[in-house]
Design a protein around this motif. Sequence first.
Motif, PDB file in Angstrom:
ATOM      1  N   ASN A  26     136.823  58.543 114.034  1.00  0.00           N
ATOM      2  CA  ASN A  26     138.095  58.083 114.600  1.00  0.00           C
ATOM      3  C   ASN A  26     139.209  58.009 113.568  1.00  0.00           C
ATOM      4  OD1 ASN A  26     137.129  57.817 117.218  1.00  0.00           O
ATOM      5  ND2 ASN A  26     136.392  55.754 116.835  1.00  0.00           N
ATOM      6  N   HIS A  27     138.862  57.991 112.302  1.00  0.00           N
ATOM      7  CA  HIS A  27     139.874  57.919 111.249  1.00  0.00           C
ATOM      8  C   HIS A  27     140.051  59.256 110.539  1.00  0.00           C
ATOM      9  CE1 HIS A  27     141.631  56.003 107.418  1.00  0.00           C
ATOM     10  NE2 HIS A  27     142.581  56.183 108.283  1.00  0.00           N
ATOM     11  N   HIS A  28     138.960  59.903 110.211  1.00  0.00           N
ATOM     12  CA  HIS A  28     138.968  61.242 109.624  1.00  0.00           C
ATOM     13  C   HIS A  28     138.082  62.121 110.497  1.00  0.00           C
ATOM     14  CE1 HIS A  28     140.507  59.285 105.960  1.00  0.00           C
ATOM     15  NE2 HIS A  28     141.011  60.470 105.696  1.00  0.00           N
ATOM     16  N   GLY A  29     138.710  62.794 111.439  1.00  0.00           N
ATOM     17  CA  GLY A  29     137.978  63.695 112.324  1.00  0.00           C
ATOM     18  C   GLY A  29     137.434  64.892 111.565  1.00  0.00           C
ATOM     19  N   ASP A  30     136.620  65.661 112.244  1.00  0.00           N
ATOM     20  CA  ASP A  30     135.994  66.818 111.620  1.00  0.00           C
ATOM     21  C   ASP A  30     137.027  67.793 111.056  1.00  0.00           C
ATOM     22  OD1 ASP A  30     133.767  65.513 112.567  1.00  0.00           O
ATOM     23  OD2 ASP A  30     133.156  67.105 113.938  1.00  0.00           O
ATOM     24  N   ALA A  31     138.161  67.944 111.717  1.00  0.00           N
ATOM     25  CA  ALA A  31     139.203  68.854 111.245  1.00  0.00           C
ATOM     26  C   ALA A  31     139.744  68.430 109.876  1.00  0.00           C
ATOM     27  CB  ALA A  31     140.332  68.942 112.259  1.00  0.00           C
ATOM     28  N   ALA A  32     139.723  67.145 109.575  1.00  0.00           N
ATOM     29  CA  ALA A  32     140.189  66.669 108.265  1.00  0.00           C
ATOM     30  C   ALA A  32     139.297  67.213 107.148  1.00  0.00           C
ATOM     31  CB  ALA A  32     140.213  65.143 108.231  1.00  0.00           C
ATOM     32  N   PHE A  33     138.000  67.325 107.405  1.00  0.00           N
ATOM     33  CA  PHE A  33     137.089  67.890 106.415  1.00  0.00           C
ATOM     34  C   PHE A  33     137.369  69.380 106.224  1.00  0.00           C
ATOM     35  CE2 PHE A  33     134.950  64.016 107.636  1.00  0.00           C
ATOM     36  CZ  PHE A  33     134.386  63.557 106.457  1.00  0.00           C
ATOM     37  N   GLN A  34     137.674  70.072 107.327  1.00  0.00           N
ATOM     38  CA  GLN A  34     138.028  71.499 107.234  1.00  0.00           C
ATOM     39  C   GLN A  34     139.280  71.674 106.362  1.00  0.00           C
ATOM     40  OE1 GLN A  34     136.501  74.233 108.162  1.00  0.00           O
ATOM     41  NE2 GLN A  34     134.944  73.478 109.560  1.00  0.00           N
ATOM     42  N   ARG A  35     140.297  70.867 106.625  1.00  0.00           N
ATOM     43  CA  ARG A  35     141.539  70.961 105.838  1.00  0.00           C
ATOM     44  C   ARG A  35     141.296  70.625 104.375  1.00  0.00           C
ATOM     45  NH1 ARG A  35     143.396  68.561 110.512  1.00  0.00           N
ATOM     46  NH2 ARG A  35     143.495  66.498 109.546  1.00  0.00           N
ATOM     47  N   ALA A  36     140.487  69.611 104.122  1.00  0.00           N
ATOM     48  CA  ALA A  36     140.208  69.204 102.743  1.00  0.00           C
ATOM     49  C   ALA A  36     139.536  70.333 101.965  1.00  0.00           C
ATOM     50  CB  ALA A  36     139.332  67.955 102.729  1.00  0.00           C
ATOM     51  N   ALA A  37     138.552  70.965 102.559  1.00  0.00           N
ATOM     52  CA  ALA A  37     137.849  72.054 101.875  1.00  0.00           C
ATOM     53  C   ALA A  37     138.767  73.255 101.668  1.00  0.00           C
ATOM     54  CB  ALA A  37     136.615  72.466 102.666  1.00  0.00           C
ATOM     55  N   ALA A  38     139.578  73.572 102.655  1.00  0.00           N
ATOM     56  CA  ALA A  38     140.434  74.763 102.591  1.00  0.00           C
ATOM     57  C   ALA A  38     141.665  74.579 101.715  1.00  0.00           C
ATOM     58  CB  ALA A  38     140.867  75.165 104.007  1.00  0.00           C
ATOM     59  N   ASN A  39     142.236  73.373 101.716  1.00  0.00           N
ATOM     60  CA  ASN A  39     143.526  73.156 101.061  1.00  0.00           C
ATOM     61  C   ASN A  39     143.504  72.136  99.940  1.00  0.00           C
ATOM     62  OD1 ASN A  39     144.669  74.839 103.091  1.00  0.00           O
ATOM     63  ND2 ASN A  39     144.764  73.071 104.456  1.00  0.00           N
ATOM     64  N   GLY A  40     142.437  71.361  99.844  1.00  0.00           N
ATOM     65  CA  GLY A  40     142.437  70.223  98.942  1.00  0.00           C
ATOM     66  C   GLY A  40     143.124  69.051  99.620  1.00  0.00           C
ATOM     67  N   VAL A  41     143.131  67.898  98.958  1.00  0.00           N
ATOM     68  CA  VAL A  41     143.699  66.685  99.540  1.00  0.00           C
ATOM     69  C   VAL A  41     144.401  65.883  98.448  1.00  0.00           C
ATOM     70  CG1 VAL A  41     143.176  64.511 100.738  1.00  0.00           C
ATOM     71  CG2 VAL A  41     141.776  66.528 101.177  1.00  0.00           C
ATOM     72  N   LYS A  42     145.583  65.404  98.767  1.00  0.00           N
ATOM     73  CA  LYS A  42     146.262  64.453  97.883  1.00  0.00           C
ATOM     74  C   LYS A  42     145.560  63.113  98.019  1.00  0.00           C
ATOM     75  CE  LYS A  42     150.099  66.455  96.324  1.00  0.00           C
ATOM     76  NZ  LYS A  42     150.215  66.710  94.914  1.00  0.00           N
ATOM     77  N   ALA A  43     145.330  62.428  96.928  1.00  0.00           N
ATOM     78  CA  ALA A  43     144.685  61.110  96.952  1.00  0.00           C
ATOM     79  C   ALA A  43     145.505  60.174  97.833  1.00  0.00           C
ATOM     80  CB  ALA A  43     144.578  60.553  95.542  1.00  0.00           C
ATOM     81  N   HIS A  44     144.836  59.487  98.780  1.00  0.00           N
ATOM     82  CA  HIS A  44     145.564  58.566  99.647  1.00  0.00           C
ATOM     83  C   HIS A  44     144.785  57.309 100.018  1.00  0.00           C
ATOM     84  CE1 HIS A  44     143.476  61.401 102.312  1.00  0.00           C
ATOM     85  NE2 HIS A  44     143.512  60.485 103.248  1.00  0.00           N
ATOM     86  N   HIS A  45     143.480  57.311  99.920  1.00  0.00           N
ATOM     87  CA  HIS A  45     142.705  56.095 100.198  1.00  0.00           C
ATOM     88  C   HIS A  45     142.089  55.528  98.926  1.00  0.00           C
ATOM     89  CE1 HIS A  45     142.901  56.116 104.529  1.00  0.00           C
ATOM     90  NE2 HIS A  45     142.490  57.353 104.577  1.00  0.00           N
ATOM     91  N   TRP A  46     141.886  56.352  97.939  1.00  0.00           N
ATOM     92  CA  TRP A  46     141.144  55.985  96.747  1.00  0.00           C
ATOM     93  C   TRP A  46     141.931  56.410  95.507  1.00  0.00           C
ATOM     94  CZ3 TRP A  46     136.782  53.591  98.515  1.00  0.00           C
ATOM     95  CH2 TRP A  46     136.310  53.950  99.770  1.00  0.00           C
ATOM     96  N   ASP A  47     141.496  55.949  94.358  1.00  0.00           N
ATOM     97  CA  ASP A  47     142.150  56.289  93.092  1.00  0.00           C
ATOM     98  C   ASP A  47     141.326  57.278  92.267  1.00  0.00           C
ATOM     99  OD1 ASP A  47     144.348  54.604  93.531  1.00  0.00           O
ATOM    100  OD2 ASP A  47     143.257  52.875  92.760  1.00  0.00           O
ATOM    101  N   PHE A  48     140.772  58.292  92.913  1.00  0.00           N
ATOM    102  CA  PHE A  48     139.978  59.293  92.201  1.00  0.00           C
ATOM    103  C   PHE A  48     140.811  60.506  91.806  1.00  0.00           C
ATOM    104  CE2 PHE A  48     136.817  56.990  94.701  1.00  0.00           C
ATOM    105  CZ  PHE A  48     135.877  56.703  93.728  1.00  0.00           C
TER     106      PHE A  48
END
Length: 128
Positions: free
Chosen positions: A75-97
């Motif tokens: 409900n917070h990070h749907g499956d499509a979010a994982f697809q986008r993360a793998a394909a495009n990368g992700v800006k840090a937004h929940h964590w400080d990694f």
Amino acid sequence: MIGHQMITLGVCVVLVAGAPACSQGETAPKAAGPTPADVQTGEAKFASNCAACHGQAGVGTSQGPPLVHKVYEPNHHGDAAFQRAAANGVKAHHWDFGDMPKINGVTPDDVDQIVRYIRWLQRQAGIF
């Protein structure tokens, strides 16, 4: 006395369960029971492409956040979010990694299988 022992045990369980795996050779506990056949391919793809940062069984490391966490429930990070993360990368937004780079060589089908494995781990952990 038994009540005190139960509280102490509860604190120990919370501390152990909340401790992330790290890149210093510690291993995270696996989900209860063997991995079902229908998610074993995703488990192998996760181990090859994700576990270095997200930890064995998705519990996180000093390099990346735990995916077996309420933040990553469907409900917070749907499956499509994982697809986008793998394909495009992700800006840090929940964590400080720091930012997650895109993952080269991982296909959308690979990500679908990885997500099925992650969702299974999340269900085993009672996240959804």
